[in-house]
Design an enzyme around this catalytic site. Sequence first.
Site, mmCIF file in Angstrom:
data_model
loop_
_atom_site.group_PDB
_atom_site.id
_atom_site.type_symbol
_atom_site.label_atom_id
_atom_site.label_comp_id
_atom_site.label_asym_id
_atom_site.label_seq_id
_atom_site.Cartn_x
_atom_site.Cartn_y
_atom_site.Cartn_z
ATOM 1 N N ARG A 113 0.831 -1.196 0.000
ATOM 2 C CA ARG A 113 0.000 0.000 0.000
ATOM 3 C C ARG A 113 0.867 1.248 0.000
ATOM 4 O O ARG A 113 1.869 1.322 0.702
ATOM 5 C CB ARG A 113 -0.919 0.029 1.215
ATOM 6 N N ARG B 189 -7.271 0.630 -3.554
ATOM 7 C CA ARG B 189 -6.011 0.481 -2.833
ATOM 8 C C ARG B 189 -5.724 -1.008 -2.716
ATOM 9 O O ARG B 189 -6.635 -1.817 -2.689
ATOM 10 C CB ARG B 189 -6.070 1.134 -1.469
ATOM 11 N N ASP C 230 -6.046 -2.493 2.963
ATOM 12 C CA ASP C 230 -6.486 -1.515 3.961
ATOM 13 C C ASP C 230 -6.707 -2.258 5.273
ATOM 14 O O ASP C 230 -7.514 -3.178 5.332
ATOM 15 C CB ASP C 230 -7.783 -0.854 3.492
ATOM 16 N N ASP D 135 -7.769 -1.633 9.170
ATOM 17 C CA ASP D 135 -8.362 -0.670 10.099
ATOM 18 C C ASP D 135 -8.573 -1.313 11.461
ATOM 19 O O ASP D 135 -9.079 -2.436 11.552
ATOM 20 C CB ASP D 135 -9.725 -0.189 9.588
#
Length: 179
Positions: A57, A68, A71, A73
């Site tokens: 990334r 992307r 990811d 989180d």
Amino acid sequence: MRSRSLRLLGISPLYLTEPLSPIAQPWYTNAVFAVASRLEPVPLVLFLRRLERRLGRRRGVERRWGPRKVDLDLLIFGKRVLRNHRLILPHPRMHERRFVLQPLADLNGALQHPVWCKTIDKLLKEVDDPSGIGRLPRMAPTPLCRGAVTRVRRAASLGRNRGKAWIDFAHVGREDRDR
């Protein structure tokens, strides 16, 4: 990337999910990891950012809401509620996203959201998210998904833990477009 700060507790099934974006892009592969962490929330997020970079990334060159490669989180960290320039806990929009709630419910539907004071199962029943989501067959992970799982497993080891964290994994890539 190894860390003595994490212990992998579980991985949800993988889901193919429609992007929530005005920008045309392929669907994502989503999953949730449960980890026990010796790290406090902000250092854990910084660890996740380093892991994202190792997986390819490049946050500085991506368009907001655009495609992307990966990811990661931090969704929930125990019962912590936190708001600063690096992190908001729990994740501020997780209760609005079926692609987060469904895999999280698969791991622990009885988990209570620290702000909304509702279980993940209850939030999933109430969510108003029309985006598409479909559970992938057990043997469907893409190479990047396998790489992320492998790296989280490598990072995980036994140790004294500060809290239990729930991490959302999203990936979009050529492999998913061909499905």
